[in-house]
Design a protein around this motif. Sequence first.
Motif, mmCIF file in Angstrom:
data_model
loop_
_atom_site.group_PDB
_atom_site.id
_atom_site.type_symbol
_atom_site.label_atom_id
_atom_site.label_comp_id
_atom_site.label_asym_id
_atom_site.label_seq_id
_atom_site.Cartn_x
_atom_site.Cartn_y
_atom_site.Cartn_z
ATOM 1 N N ASP A 4 49.319 28.535 47.521
ATOM 2 C CA ASP A 4 49.773 27.627 46.481
ATOM 3 C C ASP A 4 48.942 27.881 45.213
ATOM 4 O OD1 ASP A 4 50.530 25.478 44.904
ATOM 5 O OD2 ASP A 4 49.835 23.954 46.309
ATOM 6 N N PHE A 6 48.713 26.169 42.626
ATOM 7 C CA PHE A 6 48.026 24.953 42.194
ATOM 8 C C PHE A 6 46.707 24.794 42.941
ATOM 9 C CE2 PHE A 6 46.970 20.437 42.503
ATOM 10 C CZ PHE A 6 46.816 20.160 41.160
ATOM 11 N N ARG A 7 46.685 25.147 44.222
ATOM 12 C CA ARG A 7 45.449 25.050 45.018
ATOM 13 C C ARG A 7 44.379 25.979 44.427
ATOM 14 N NH1 ARG A 7 41.622 22.494 47.629
ATOM 15 N NH2 ARG A 7 40.949 23.424 49.568
ATOM 16 N N PHE A 9 44.211 27.004 41.292
ATOM 17 C CA PHE A 9 43.829 26.388 40.022
ATOM 18 C C PHE A 9 42.875 25.215 40.259
ATOM 19 C CE2 PHE A 9 44.607 23.031 36.859
ATOM 20 C CZ PHE A 9 44.191 23.690 35.706
ATOM 21 N N GLN A 10 43.199 24.396 41.243
ATOM 22 C CA GLN A 10 42.378 23.231 41.578
ATOM 23 C C GLN A 10 40.962 23.671 41.954
ATOM 24 O OE1 GLN A 10 43.300 21.451 45.406
ATOM 25 N NE2 GLN A 10 43.036 19.405 44.542
#
Length: 148
Positions: A4, A6-7, A9-10
Amino acid sequence: MAVDAFRIFQLATQGFCCSQIMLILGLDEQGKENPDLIKAMHGMCGGIGRSGRTCGVLTGGVCLIGLTLGKGTPSEAGHLKIHLIVNDFLEWFENTYGSLDCDGILGHPLDVGNAYPVQCGKIITMAHGKVQEILAAYSEDPESDDEA
């Protein structure tokens, strides 16, 4: 399992670097946490000590292979082909990115500080997928006749 974006990026916004993110993603897939391992990977950030040398995505991928298939206790045996598996990943990485070094891949030195280029997230995504592909291929045929 697809990574993911987003993961990634997080984790990057939480201050983790490429090598650490590769291992966190692998641990996530195994349903584990290992803060000491993630701390150890900090030394690999930015091409080993932020030197711009050997890419942290590469070292993270190699460590993820070792985490999955390596020997960890005296009574445990690592995968007979772990060296071939690591070299498959290494060869793919160099062929894909044209270099094993951060500076060579990015085309410039890393800036001072903790920020990482967006390009690194794409490399993490591709490399993590390749590690998973290689691990799956070797787990399907662990007894073939190739030498380790």
